[in-house]
Design a protein around this motif. Structure first.
Motif, PDB file in Angstrom:
ATOM      1  N   TYR A  30      17.268  37.651  19.729  1.00  0.00           N
ATOM      2  CA  TYR A  30      16.861  38.021  21.089  1.00  0.00           C
ATOM      3  C   TYR A  30      15.573  38.827  20.952  1.00  0.00           C
ATOM      4  CZ  TYR A  30      17.472  39.568  25.937  1.00  0.00           C
ATOM      5  OH  TYR A  30      17.324  39.788  27.291  1.00  0.00           O
ATOM      6  N   GLU A  31      14.503  38.371  21.557  1.00  0.00           N
ATOM      7  CA  GLU A  31      13.190  38.956  21.292  1.00  0.00           C
ATOM      8  C   GLU A  31      12.704  39.979  22.307  1.00  0.00           C
ATOM      9  OE1 GLU A  31      10.471  35.765  20.581  1.00  0.00           O
ATOM     10  OE2 GLU A  31      11.541  35.113  18.788  1.00  0.00           O
ATOM     11  N   ASN A  32      13.387  40.129  23.429  1.00  0.00           N
ATOM     12  CA  ASN A  32      12.935  41.056  24.467  1.00  0.00           C
ATOM     13  C   ASN A  32      13.549  42.434  24.235  1.00  0.00           C
ATOM     14  OD1 ASN A  32      11.693  42.070  26.722  1.00  0.00           O
ATOM     15  ND2 ASN A  32      13.099  41.110  28.177  1.00  0.00           N
ATOM     16  N   TRP A  33      13.019  43.141  23.241  1.00  0.00           N
ATOM     17  CA  TRP A  33      13.546  44.461  22.892  1.00  0.00           C
ATOM     18  C   TRP A  33      12.404  45.431  22.606  1.00  0.00           C
ATOM     19  CZ3 TRP A  33      11.941  46.085  18.155  1.00  0.00           C
ATOM     20  CH2 TRP A  33      11.667  45.124  17.185  1.00  0.00           C
ATOM     21  N   LEU A  34      12.758  46.692  22.640  1.00  0.00           N
ATOM     22  CA  LEU A  34      11.876  47.786  22.274  1.00  0.00           C
ATOM     23  C   LEU A  34      12.743  48.759  21.496  1.00  0.00           C
ATOM     24  CD1 LEU A  34       8.970  48.808  22.810  1.00  0.00           C
ATOM     25  CD2 LEU A  34       9.843  49.932  24.850  1.00  0.00           C
ATOM     26  N   CYS A  35      12.257  49.260  20.365  1.00  0.00           N
ATOM     27  CA  CYS A  35      13.067  50.142  19.528  1.00  0.00           C
ATOM     28  C   CYS A  35      12.347  51.464  19.291  1.00  0.00           C
ATOM     29  CB  CYS A  35      13.374  49.467  18.192  1.00  0.00           C
ATOM     30  SG  CYS A  35      14.456  50.461  17.129  1.00  0.00           S
ATOM     31  N   PHE A  36      12.965  52.535  19.732  1.00  0.00           N
ATOM     32  CA  PHE A  36      12.448  53.881  19.516  1.00  0.00           C
ATOM     33  C   PHE A  36      13.108  54.447  18.268  1.00  0.00           C
ATOM     34  CE2 PHE A  36      11.709  53.022  23.906  1.00  0.00           C
ATOM     35  CZ  PHE A  36      10.522  53.668  24.201  1.00  0.00           C
ATOM     36  N   VAL A  37      12.300  54.907  17.336  1.00  0.00           N
ATOM     37  CA  VAL A  37      12.815  55.456  16.082  1.00  0.00           C
ATOM     38  C   VAL A  37      12.325  56.895  15.975  1.00  0.00           C
ATOM     39  CG1 VAL A  37      13.036  55.164  13.602  1.00  0.00           C
ATOM     40  CG2 VAL A  37      12.623  53.162  15.048  1.00  0.00           C
ATOM     41  N   ILE A  56       9.475  55.041   8.009  1.00  0.00           N
ATOM     42  CA  ILE A  56       9.533  54.602   9.412  1.00  0.00           C
ATOM     43  C   ILE A  56       8.164  54.130   9.880  1.00  0.00           C
ATOM     44  CG2 ILE A  56       9.874  55.380  11.791  1.00  0.00           C
ATOM     45  CD1 ILE A  56      12.056  57.289  10.635  1.00  0.00           C
ATOM     46  N   LYS A  57       7.136  54.944   9.654  1.00  0.00           N
ATOM     47  CA  LYS A  57       5.773  54.584  10.081  1.00  0.00           C
ATOM     48  C   LYS A  57       5.321  53.272   9.453  1.00  0.00           C
ATOM     49  CE  LYS A  57       3.349  57.890   8.717  1.00  0.00           C
ATOM     50  NZ  LYS A  57       2.374  58.866   8.292  1.00  0.00           N
ATOM     51  N   ASN A  58       5.525  53.147   8.154  1.00  0.00           N
ATOM     52  CA  ASN A  58       5.083  51.949   7.453  1.00  0.00           C
ATOM     53  C   ASN A  58       5.810  50.704   7.948  1.00  0.00           C
ATOM     54  OD1 ASN A  58       3.269  53.419   5.929  1.00  0.00           O
ATOM     55  ND2 ASN A  58       4.703  53.716   4.245  1.00  0.00           N
ATOM     56  N   PHE A  59       7.118  50.814   8.166  1.00  0.00           N
ATOM     57  CA  PHE A  59       7.864  49.649   8.641  1.00  0.00           C
ATOM     58  C   PHE A  59       7.477  49.315  10.074  1.00  0.00           C
ATOM     59  CE2 PHE A  59      11.167  47.015  10.265  1.00  0.00           C
ATOM     60  CZ  PHE A  59      11.473  46.198   9.193  1.00  0.00           C
ATOM     61  N   ASP A  63       5.539  45.556  13.615  1.00  0.00           N
ATOM     62  CA  ASP A  63       5.804  45.017  14.943  1.00  0.00           C
ATOM     63  C   ASP A  63       5.566  46.105  15.989  1.00  0.00           C
ATOM     64  OD1 ASP A  63       7.393  44.153  17.358  1.00  0.00           O
ATOM     65  OD2 ASP A  63       7.845  42.459  16.037  1.00  0.00           O
ATOM     66  N   ASN A  64       4.795  45.782  17.019  1.00  0.00           N
ATOM     67  CA  ASN A  64       4.463  46.798  18.027  1.00  0.00           C
ATOM     68  C   ASN A  64       5.609  47.103  18.979  1.00  0.00           C
ATOM     69  OD1 ASN A  64       4.465  44.552  19.662  1.00  0.00           O
ATOM     70  ND2 ASN A  64       2.318  44.701  20.253  1.00  0.00           N
ATOM     71  N   ARG A  65       6.761  46.467  18.798  1.00  0.00           N
ATOM     72  CA  ARG A  65       7.929  46.815  19.621  1.00  0.00           C
ATOM     73  C   ARG A  65       8.644  48.050  19.081  1.00  0.00           C
ATOM     74  NH1 ARG A  65      10.752  41.061  19.611  1.00  0.00           N
ATOM     75  NH2 ARG A  65       9.937  41.217  17.479  1.00  0.00           N
ATOM     76  N   PHE A  66       8.239  48.535  17.915  1.00  0.00           N
ATOM     77  CA  PHE A  66       8.767  49.798  17.395  1.00  0.00           C
ATOM     78  C   PHE A  66       7.906  50.935  17.913  1.00  0.00           C
ATOM     79  CE2 PHE A  66      10.444  46.984  14.012  1.00  0.00           C
ATOM     80  CZ  PHE A  66      11.777  47.379  14.055  1.00  0.00           C
ATOM     81  N   VAL A  67       8.560  51.966  18.429  1.00  0.00           N
ATOM     82  CA  VAL A  67       7.868  53.169  18.881  1.00  0.00           C
ATOM     83  C   VAL A  67       8.378  54.312  18.006  1.00  0.00           C
ATOM     84  CG1 VAL A  67       7.490  54.741  20.810  1.00  0.00           C
ATOM     85  CG2 VAL A  67       7.742  52.272  21.238  1.00  0.00           C
TER      86      VAL A  67
END
Length: 148
Positions: A30-37, A56-59, A63-67
């Motif tokens: 499922y591609e419509n996601w956003l992940c806050f870490v 965390i930063k490097n990973f 993908d720009n869906r990681f915040v």
């Protein structure tokens, strides 16, 4: 495309496991996601001044869906505050939290959204699958994976 899934991961001194947790989000069908870490007050040592945050930063650069967020002082209760904030910022989305030492199955978001939308649910609860990993370098120990 369906509703957006907002995932939240809170990380504290977990440089050995956070990459696998984030990879399980990146691997979602499922591609419509956003992940806050959130790197939550990780301890610094001379050898690794902020190893968890660096991982965390490097990973997240994959993908720009990681915040990525970095907090200097650990606050275990931050998850509750963060989830409330995300719920108000992303109305109509589905929220989920993932521990930094756990992983999702590849179709976890898809099955959760499908179940919620098919049955007009506001909340979907999941179970866990406990997997004893082989002792092989940094991937040893027990993995708890969320399953629907």
């Amino acid at each position: 495309m369906g509703a957006k899934v907002i995932c939240y991961i809170q990380a504290f001194d977990c440089e050995r496991t956070i990459e696998a947790a984030m990879q399980s989000v990146l691997d979602q069908t499922y591609e419509n996601w956003l992940c806050f870490v959130l790197s939550n007050g990780n301890r610094n040592t001379a050898a690794a001044p902020n190893a968890t945050f660096d991982v965390i930063k490097n990973f997240a650069a994959k993908d720009n869906r990681f915040v990525v967020m970095n907090k200097k002082v650990n606050f275990v209760g931050m998850t509750g505050y963060a989830m409330c904030g995300l719920a108000s910022r992303f109305p109509g989305s589905y929220l989920c939290a993932l521990d930094a030492d756990d992983e999702y199955e590849r179709d976890f978001f898809h099955r959760g959204v499908t179940l919620a939308e098919t049955h007009h649910l506001d909340i979907v609860a999941c179970g866990t699958e406990i997997i004893q990993k082989e002792q092989a370098g940094e991937r040893e120990g027990t993995l708890i994976r969320a399953v629907l």
